[in-house]
Scaffold this motif. Structure first.
Motif, PDB file in Angstrom:
ATOM      1  N   MET A   1       3.970  -9.985 -20.346  1.00  0.00           N
ATOM      2  CA  MET A   1       3.619  -9.106 -21.431  1.00  0.00           C
ATOM      3  C   MET A   1       2.105  -8.897 -21.488  1.00  0.00           C
ATOM      4  SD  MET A   1       6.283  -7.977 -22.862  1.00  0.00           S
ATOM      5  CE  MET A   1       5.408  -7.209 -24.190  1.00  0.00           C
ATOM      6  N   GLN A   2       1.354  -9.969 -21.268  1.00  0.00           N
ATOM      7  CA  GLN A   2      -0.104  -9.832 -21.307  1.00  0.00           C
ATOM      8  C   GLN A   2      -0.579  -8.808 -20.278  1.00  0.00           C
ATOM      9  OE1 GLN A   2      -2.258 -10.988 -23.437  1.00  0.00           O
ATOM     10  NE2 GLN A   2      -4.185 -10.584 -22.419  1.00  0.00           N
ATOM     11  N   ASN A   3      -0.055  -8.903 -19.043  1.00  0.00           N
ATOM     12  CA  ASN A   3      -0.447  -7.938 -18.013  1.00  0.00           C
ATOM     13  C   ASN A   3      -0.042  -6.519 -18.403  1.00  0.00           C
ATOM     14  OD1 ASN A   3      -1.672  -9.729 -16.306  1.00  0.00           O
ATOM     15  ND2 ASN A   3       0.028  -9.864 -14.877  1.00  0.00           N
ATOM     16  N   ALA A   4       1.140  -6.370 -18.970  1.00  0.00           N
ATOM     17  CA  ALA A   4       1.624  -5.043 -19.359  1.00  0.00           C
ATOM     18  C   ALA A   4       0.721  -4.415 -20.416  1.00  0.00           C
ATOM     19  CB  ALA A   4       3.062  -5.135 -19.868  1.00  0.00           C
ATOM     20  N   ILE A   5       0.151  -5.235 -21.260  1.00  0.00           N
ATOM     21  CA  ILE A   5      -0.747  -4.732 -22.306  1.00  0.00           C
ATOM     22  C   ILE A   5      -2.152  -4.483 -21.763  1.00  0.00           C
ATOM     23  CG2 ILE A   5      -1.885  -5.334 -24.489  1.00  0.00           C
ATOM     24  CD1 ILE A   5       0.782  -6.872 -25.157  1.00  0.00           C
ATOM     25  N   VAL A   6      -2.685  -5.458 -21.047  1.00  0.00           N
ATOM     26  CA  VAL A   6      -4.064  -5.357 -20.556  1.00  0.00           C
ATOM     27  C   VAL A   6      -4.222  -4.249 -19.514  1.00  0.00           C
ATOM     28  CG1 VAL A   6      -5.867  -6.574 -19.248  1.00  0.00           C
ATOM     29  CG2 VAL A   6      -4.643  -7.738 -21.079  1.00  0.00           C
ATOM     30  N   HIS A   7      -3.243  -4.099 -18.629  1.00  0.00           N
ATOM     31  CA  HIS A   7      -3.332  -3.108 -17.551  1.00  0.00           C
ATOM     32  C   HIS A   7      -2.520  -1.877 -17.927  1.00  0.00           C
ATOM     33  CE1 HIS A   7      -5.404  -6.084 -15.246  1.00  0.00           C
ATOM     34  NE2 HIS A   7      -4.407  -6.919 -15.417  1.00  0.00           N
ATOM     35  N   ASN A   8      -2.926  -1.262 -19.012  1.00  0.00           N
ATOM     36  CA  ASN A   8      -2.214  -0.142 -19.588  1.00  0.00           C
ATOM     37  C   ASN A   8      -3.217   0.965 -19.879  1.00  0.00           C
ATOM     38  OD1 ASN A   8      -0.181   1.348 -20.844  1.00  0.00           O
ATOM     39  ND2 ASN A   8       0.575  -0.400 -22.009  1.00  0.00           N
ATOM     40  N   LEU A   9      -2.733   2.075 -20.381  1.00  0.00           N
ATOM     41  CA  LEU A   9      -3.641   3.142 -20.787  1.00  0.00           C
ATOM     42  C   LEU A   9      -4.501   2.645 -21.945  1.00  0.00           C
ATOM     43  CD1 LEU A   9      -1.191   6.187 -20.787  1.00  0.00           C
ATOM     44  CD2 LEU A   9      -2.925   5.634 -19.072  1.00  0.00           C
ATOM     45  N   PRO A  10      -5.779   3.008 -21.979  1.00  0.00           N
ATOM     46  CA  PRO A  10      -6.648   2.529 -23.048  1.00  0.00           C
ATOM     47  C   PRO A  10      -6.259   3.079 -24.425  1.00  0.00           C
ATOM     48  CG  PRO A  10      -7.828   4.066 -21.633  1.00  0.00           C
ATOM     49  CD  PRO A  10      -6.492   3.822 -20.999  1.00  0.00           C
ATOM     50  N   ASP A  11      -5.711   4.271 -24.462  1.00  0.00           N
ATOM     51  CA  ASP A  11      -5.269   4.883 -25.718  1.00  0.00           C
ATOM     52  C   ASP A  11      -3.814   5.318 -25.575  1.00  0.00           C
ATOM     53  OD1 ASP A  11      -7.782   4.780 -27.070  1.00  0.00           O
ATOM     54  OD2 ASP A  11      -8.452   6.462 -25.831  1.00  0.00           O
ATOM     55  N   GLN A  12      -3.029   5.019 -26.577  1.00  0.00           N
ATOM     56  CA  GLN A  12      -1.630   5.442 -26.615  1.00  0.00           C
ATOM     57  C   GLN A  12      -0.780   4.851 -25.480  1.00  0.00           C
ATOM     58  OE1 GLN A  12      -0.659   7.250 -29.318  1.00  0.00           O
ATOM     59  NE2 GLN A  12      -2.778   7.093 -29.950  1.00  0.00           N
TER      60      GLN A  12
ATOM     61  N   VAL B   1      18.765 -10.123 -16.706  1.00  0.00           N
ATOM     62  CA  VAL B   1      17.630  -9.351 -16.204  1.00  0.00           C
ATOM     63  C   VAL B   1      16.705  -9.025 -17.366  1.00  0.00           C
ATOM     64  CG1 VAL B   1      16.895  -7.225 -15.057  1.00  0.00           C
ATOM     65  CG2 VAL B   1      19.018  -8.342 -14.347  1.00  0.00           C
ATOM     66  N   LEU B   2      15.447  -9.355 -17.198  1.00  0.00           N
ATOM     67  CA  LEU B   2      14.391  -9.001 -18.145  1.00  0.00           C
ATOM     68  C   LEU B   2      13.516  -7.965 -17.451  1.00  0.00           C
ATOM     69  CD1 LEU B   2      12.574  -9.474 -20.690  1.00  0.00           C
ATOM     70  CD2 LEU B   2      11.419 -11.236 -19.335  1.00  0.00           C
ATOM     71  N   THR B   3      13.348  -6.814 -18.067  1.00  0.00           N
ATOM     72  CA  THR B   3      12.529  -5.752 -17.490  1.00  0.00           C
ATOM     73  C   THR B   3      11.369  -5.458 -18.428  1.00  0.00           C
ATOM     74  OG1 THR B   3      14.469  -4.752 -16.444  1.00  0.00           O
ATOM     75  CG2 THR B   3      12.509  -3.375 -16.624  1.00  0.00           C
ATOM     76  N   VAL B   4      10.158  -5.433 -17.863  1.00  0.00           N
ATOM     77  CA  VAL B   4       8.951  -5.091 -18.610  1.00  0.00           C
ATOM     78  C   VAL B   4       8.334  -3.889 -17.912  1.00  0.00           C
ATOM     79  CG1 VAL B   4       6.696  -5.871 -19.406  1.00  0.00           C
ATOM     80  CG2 VAL B   4       8.586  -7.508 -19.242  1.00  0.00           C
ATOM     81  N   GLU B   5       8.138  -2.798 -18.651  1.00  0.00           N
ATOM     82  CA  GLU B   5       7.529  -1.591 -18.098  1.00  0.00           C
ATOM     83  C   GLU B   5       6.333  -1.205 -18.956  1.00  0.00           C
ATOM     84  OE1 GLU B   5      10.254   1.626 -16.693  1.00  0.00           O
ATOM     85  OE2 GLU B   5      11.688   0.491 -17.918  1.00  0.00           O
ATOM     86  N   ASN B   6       5.357  -0.560 -18.314  1.00  0.00           N
ATOM     87  CA  ASN B   6       4.223  -0.058 -19.079  1.00  0.00           C
ATOM     88  C   ASN B   6       3.710   1.237 -18.490  1.00  0.00           C
ATOM     89  OD1 ASN B   6       2.955  -1.258 -16.791  1.00  0.00           O
ATOM     90  ND2 ASN B   6       1.079  -1.527 -17.943  1.00  0.00           N
ATOM     91  N   THR B   7       2.909   1.939 -19.289  1.00  0.00           N
ATOM     92  CA  THR B   7       2.235   3.141 -18.825  1.00  0.00           C
ATOM     93  C   THR B   7       0.910   2.701 -18.217  1.00  0.00           C
ATOM     94  OG1 THR B   7       1.318   3.391 -21.041  1.00  0.00           O
ATOM     95  CG2 THR B   7       3.289   4.654 -20.555  1.00  0.00           C
ATOM     96  N   GLY B   8       0.248   3.569 -17.557  1.00  0.00           N
ATOM     97  CA  GLY B   8      -1.035   3.209 -16.964  1.00  0.00           C
ATOM     98  C   GLY B   8      -1.304   4.043 -15.734  1.00  0.00           C
ATOM     99  N   ASP B   9      -2.275   3.600 -14.951  1.00  0.00           N
ATOM    100  CA  ASP B   9      -2.626   4.311 -13.725  1.00  0.00           C
ATOM    101  C   ASP B   9      -1.444   4.356 -12.774  1.00  0.00           C
ATOM    102  OD1 ASP B   9      -5.223   4.597 -14.646  1.00  0.00           O
ATOM    103  OD2 ASP B   9      -5.932   2.797 -13.615  1.00  0.00           O
ATOM    104  N   ILE B  10      -1.364   5.420 -11.991  1.00  0.00           N
ATOM    105  CA  ILE B  10      -0.330   5.515 -10.969  1.00  0.00           C
ATOM    106  C   ILE B  10      -0.681   4.547  -9.852  1.00  0.00           C
ATOM    107  CG2 ILE B  10       0.708   7.019  -9.244  1.00  0.00           C
ATOM    108  CD1 ILE B  10       0.376   9.313 -11.252  1.00  0.00           C
ATOM    109  N   LEU B  11       0.276   3.683  -9.500  1.00  0.00           N
ATOM    110  CA  LEU B  11       0.082   2.684  -8.451  1.00  0.00           C
ATOM    111  C   LEU B  11       0.981   3.008  -7.267  1.00  0.00           C
ATOM    112  CD1 LEU B  11       0.197  -0.544 -10.662  1.00  0.00           C
ATOM    113  CD2 LEU B  11      -1.825   0.661  -9.848  1.00  0.00           C
ATOM    114  N   THR B  12       0.478   2.772  -6.054  1.00  0.00           N
ATOM    115  CA  THR B  12       1.294   2.974  -4.858  1.00  0.00           C
ATOM    116  C   THR B  12       2.184   1.761  -4.631  1.00  0.00           C
ATOM    117  OG1 THR B  12      -0.291   1.946  -3.354  1.00  0.00           O
ATOM    118  CG2 THR B  12      -0.591   4.309  -3.810  1.00  0.00           C
ATOM    119  N   ARG B  13       3.201   1.915  -3.796  1.00  0.00           N
ATOM    120  CA  ARG B  13       4.051   0.775  -3.446  1.00  0.00           C
ATOM    121  C   ARG B  13       3.217  -0.335  -2.815  1.00  0.00           C
ATOM    122  NH1 ARG B  13       9.241   1.029  -4.243  1.00  0.00           N
ATOM    123  NH2 ARG B  13      10.279   3.022  -4.450  1.00  0.00           N
ATOM    124  N   HIS B  14       2.230   0.036  -2.005  1.00  0.00           N
ATOM    125  CA  HIS B  14       1.380  -0.987  -1.383  1.00  0.00           C
ATOM    126  C   HIS B  14       0.596  -1.759  -2.435  1.00  0.00           C
ATOM    127  CE1 HIS B  14      -1.229  -3.135   1.310  1.00  0.00           C
ATOM    128  NE2 HIS B  14      -2.266  -2.655   0.653  1.00  0.00           N
TER     129      HIS B  14
END
Length: 94
Positions: free
Chosen positions: A1-12, A27-40
């Protein structure tokens, strides 16, 4: 959860947490918004000390161990950690 919050969009920025139960598994799934990341990029996130220059926040004192620890703990309990980039940005962890 910490990573999902910290590495997210700065606003909204948004974080979603869902759980599902199947035969003999959960299954526990955590998703967040943020920069587009490549599979690599996503494939390196469980390596110790890998934060990625695009995601480095100067106001966050983390050193890139969070997902490495999550992967180790999950494996110790017979589980798996799957990281998937979201087309809309950021990632989903299962």
């Amino acid at each position: 959860m910490q990573n999902a919050i910290v590495h997210n969009l700065p606003d909204q920025g948004m974080v979603w947490v869902t759980t599902t139960v199947g035969p003999g598994s959960a299954v526990l799934t955590v998703e967040n918004t943020g920069d587009i990341l490549t599979r690599h990029q996503v494939s390196t996130l469980t390596e110790p000390f890998q934060r990625g220059t695009e995601r480095l926040h100067t106001d966050h004192a983390g050193v890139g161990l969070g997902l490495a620890i999550v992967k180790t703990i999950t494996g110790a309990h017979g589980g798996t950690l799957t990281l998937t980039p979201r087309p809309e940005g950021a990632s989903a962890s299962r």
